[in-house]
Design a protein around this motif. Structure first.
Motif, PDB file in Angstrom:
ATOM      1  N   TYR A 294       3.555  17.898   1.254  1.00  0.00           N
ATOM      2  CA  TYR A 294       4.831  18.587   1.029  1.00  0.00           C
ATOM      3  C   TYR A 294       5.942  18.100   1.962  1.00  0.00           C
ATOM      4  N   THR A 295       5.579  17.655   3.179  1.00  0.00           N
ATOM      5  CA  THR A 295       6.593  17.211   4.133  1.00  0.00           C
ATOM      6  C   THR A 295       7.401  16.040   3.580  1.00  0.00           C
ATOM      7  N   ALA A 296       6.782  15.220   2.726  1.00  0.00           N
ATOM      8  CA  ALA A 296       7.514  14.098   2.126  1.00  0.00           C
ATOM      9  C   ALA A 296       8.688  14.613   1.303  1.00  0.00           C
TER      10      ALA A 296
ATOM     11  N   ASN B  62     -13.212  25.173  -3.579  1.00  0.00           N
ATOM     12  CA  ASN B  62     -12.483  24.742  -4.773  1.00  0.00           C
ATOM     13  C   ASN B  62     -11.009  25.147  -4.724  1.00  0.00           C
ATOM     14  N   VAL B  63     -10.729  26.270  -4.085  1.00  0.00           N
ATOM     15  CA  VAL B  63      -9.337  26.717  -3.938  1.00  0.00           C
ATOM     16  C   VAL B  63      -8.647  25.934  -2.812  1.00  0.00           C
ATOM     17  N   THR B  64      -9.401  25.645  -1.759  1.00  0.00           N
ATOM     18  CA  THR B  64      -8.840  24.974  -0.595  1.00  0.00           C
ATOM     19  C   THR B  64      -8.385  23.552  -0.908  1.00  0.00           C
ATOM     20  N   ALA B  65      -9.158  22.834  -1.724  1.00  0.00           N
ATOM     21  CA  ALA B  65      -8.869  21.415  -1.979  1.00  0.00           C
ATOM     22  C   ALA B  65      -7.443  21.178  -2.496  1.00  0.00           C
ATOM     23  N   PRO B  66      -7.002  21.840  -3.571  1.00  0.00           N
ATOM     24  CA  PRO B  66      -5.629  21.577  -4.029  1.00  0.00           C
ATOM     25  C   PRO B  66      -4.559  22.066  -3.042  1.00  0.00           C
ATOM     26  N   ILE B  67      -4.828  23.179  -2.355  1.00  0.00           N
ATOM     27  CA  ILE B  67      -3.853  23.672  -1.376  1.00  0.00           C
ATOM     28  C   ILE B  67      -3.752  22.692  -0.201  1.00  0.00           C
ATOM     29  N   ALA B  68      -4.897  22.140   0.216  1.00  0.00           N
ATOM     30  CA  ALA B  68      -4.893  21.152   1.303  1.00  0.00           C
ATOM     31  C   ALA B  68      -4.119  19.905   0.885  1.00  0.00           C
ATOM     32  N   LEU B  69      -4.314  19.470  -0.338  1.00  0.00           N
ATOM     33  CA  LEU B  69      -3.596  18.298  -0.854  1.00  0.00           C
ATOM     34  C   LEU B  69      -2.082  18.526  -0.803  1.00  0.00           C
TER      35      LEU B  69
ATOM     36  N   ILE C 235       2.478   9.635  -1.289  1.00  0.00           N
ATOM     37  CA  ILE C 235       1.210   8.898  -1.290  1.00  0.00           C
ATOM     38  C   ILE C 235       0.843   8.515   0.135  1.00  0.00           C
ATOM     39  N   HIS C 236       1.854   8.092   0.884  1.00  0.00           N
ATOM     40  CA  HIS C 236       1.619   7.696   2.275  1.00  0.00           C
ATOM     41  C   HIS C 236       1.080   8.875   3.090  1.00  0.00           C
ATOM     42  N   MET C 237       1.648  10.051   2.885  1.00  0.00           N
ATOM     43  CA  MET C 237       1.180  11.222   3.637  1.00  0.00           C
ATOM     44  C   MET C 237      -0.227  11.645   3.217  1.00  0.00           C
ATOM     45  N   LEU C 238      -0.541  11.463   1.944  1.00  0.00           N
ATOM     46  CA  LEU C 238      -1.910  11.742   1.490  1.00  0.00           C
ATOM     47  C   LEU C 238      -2.892  10.779   2.160  1.00  0.00           C
ATOM     48  N   VAL C 239      -2.526   9.514   2.230  1.00  0.00           N
ATOM     49  CA  VAL C 239      -3.384   8.512   2.882  1.00  0.00           C
ATOM     50  C   VAL C 239      -3.554   8.855   4.361  1.00  0.00           C
ATOM     51  N   HIS C 240      -2.464   9.285   5.011  1.00  0.00           N
ATOM     52  CA  HIS C 240      -2.563   9.686   6.421  1.00  0.00           C
ATOM     53  C   HIS C 240      -3.497  10.889   6.586  1.00  0.00           C
TER      54      HIS C 240
ATOM     55  N   ALA D  99      -0.692  29.890   2.733  1.00  0.00           N
ATOM     56  CA  ALA D  99      -1.861  29.936   1.833  1.00  0.00           C
ATOM     57  C   ALA D  99      -3.016  29.134   2.419  1.00  0.00           C
ATOM     58  N   PHE D 100      -2.701  27.960   2.983  1.00  0.00           N
ATOM     59  CA  PHE D 100      -3.746  27.127   3.577  1.00  0.00           C
ATOM     60  C   PHE D 100      -4.420  27.859   4.740  1.00  0.00           C
ATOM     61  N   GLY D 101      -3.612  28.487   5.602  1.00  0.00           N
ATOM     62  CA  GLY D 101      -4.170  29.259   6.706  1.00  0.00           C
ATOM     63  C   GLY D 101      -5.048  30.400   6.227  1.00  0.00           C
ATOM     64  N   ALA D 102      -4.641  31.030   5.113  1.00  0.00           N
ATOM     65  CA  ALA D 102      -5.424  32.146   4.564  1.00  0.00           C
ATOM     66  C   ALA D 102      -6.775  31.682   4.053  1.00  0.00           C
ATOM     67  N   VAL D 103      -6.801  30.574   3.304  1.00  0.00           N
ATOM     68  CA  VAL D 103      -8.088  30.129   2.750  1.00  0.00           C
ATOM     69  C   VAL D 103      -8.993  29.571   3.841  1.00  0.00           C
ATOM     70  N   ILE D 104      -8.414  28.931   4.848  1.00  0.00           N
ATOM     71  CA  ILE D 104      -9.243  28.445   5.959  1.00  0.00           C
ATOM     72  C   ILE D 104      -9.831  29.630   6.729  1.00  0.00           C
ATOM     73  N   THR D 105      -9.026  30.667   6.939  1.00  0.00           N
ATOM     74  CA  THR D 105      -9.517  31.880   7.602  1.00  0.00           C
ATOM     75  C   THR D 105     -10.642  32.514   6.789  1.00  0.00           C
ATOM     76  N   ALA D 106     -10.457  32.540   5.472  1.00  0.00           N
ATOM     77  CA  ALA D 106     -11.503  33.091   4.596  1.00  0.00           C
ATOM     78  C   ALA D 106     -12.773  32.250   4.664  1.00  0.00           C
ATOM     79  N   LEU D 107     -12.632  30.920   4.751  1.00  0.00           N
ATOM     80  CA  LEU D 107     -13.813  30.051   4.879  1.00  0.00           C
ATOM     81  C   LEU D 107     -14.554  30.307   6.187  1.00  0.00           C
ATOM     82  N   VAL D 108     -13.796  30.488   7.267  1.00  0.00           N
ATOM     83  CA  VAL D 108     -14.426  30.783   8.561  1.00  0.00           C
ATOM     84  C   VAL D 108     -15.150  32.125   8.487  1.00  0.00           C
TER      85      VAL D 108
END
Length: 200
Positions: free
Chosen positions: A66-68, A54-61, A87-92, A30-39
């Motif tokens: 998710y790796t955590a 607005n769609v990208t922000a929550p998907i990016a978060l 939280i640590h991964m969000l900060v990174h 999904a993230f790749g799709a919205v970034i492609t759409a932004l480009v």
């Protein structure tokens, strides 16, 4: 299956929704799709920029953290089950995003610099919290000991000193463009070194 990489499609086509590998696969897609759409919107001016951001922000978060949850499902790795990991991964992600912004934009942004400074401070705080809170298991205690006294201690301590303390001092005392970029680069190296040790 390492011998059949084509079976990766099973993750998407025959998903086990309880697995964070599957959830992460869909998030990254999904993230790749919205970034492609932004480009595409940037080049063809489709008028969708605000909606896509607005769609990208929550998907990016979710993609950033998710790796955590994926690592927490690795039952044989107690260290990875920390409740602070998302939280640590969000900060990174905030540190990495700030660093990328500073390198890709010639003009400094006060907001981005403030985010970077605060994110590095929070990063140090989270690392400290992981070491002062009681360990859930003896394996977690042993892993923490290996991080500060074992083979990987040099990488971990270098990541904390050169990747957190030094950039903070530079960011708060030096304001030339070159020094800001050096500090930003060091903070990115700090993330790499500390996470390199945590994963090992």
């Amino acid at each position: 299956d390492l011998d059949r990489p084509d079976r990766f499609l099973y993750v998407l086509l025959r998903p086990n929704w309880s697995s964070w590998l599957v959830r992460g696969g869909y998030l990254i897609t999904a993230f790749g799709a919205v970034i492609t759409a932004l480009v595409a919107d940037n080049y063809f001016d489709l008028g969708l920029r605000t909606l896509l951001i607005n769609v990208t922000a929550p998907i990016a978060l979710l993609t950033a953290i998710y790796t955590a949850f994926l690592l927490a499902q690795a039952k044989g790795r107690d260290l990875w089950g920390s409740h602070l990991a998302p939280i640590h991964m969000l900060v990174h992600a905030l540190i990495a995003g700030s660093v990328a912004w500073l390198f890709l934009n010639s003009a400094n942004s006060e907001l981005i610099l403030m985010i970077l400074k605060l994110a590095v401070l929070v990063n140090l705080t989270l690392i400290g919290l992981e070491f002062v809170t009681p360990h859930a298991t003896s394996d977690t205690k042993r892993a923490h000991k290996l991080m500060v006294q074992g083979y990987y201690a040099r990488y971990f301590i270098l990541g904390i000193v050169m990747g957190n303390f030094v950039p903070l001092i530079m960011l708060y005392t030096l304001d030339t463009q070159l020094m800001v970029l050096i500090a930003a680069g060091l903070s990115a190296v700090g993330i790499y070194l500390t996470e390199f040790v945590r994963i090992r």
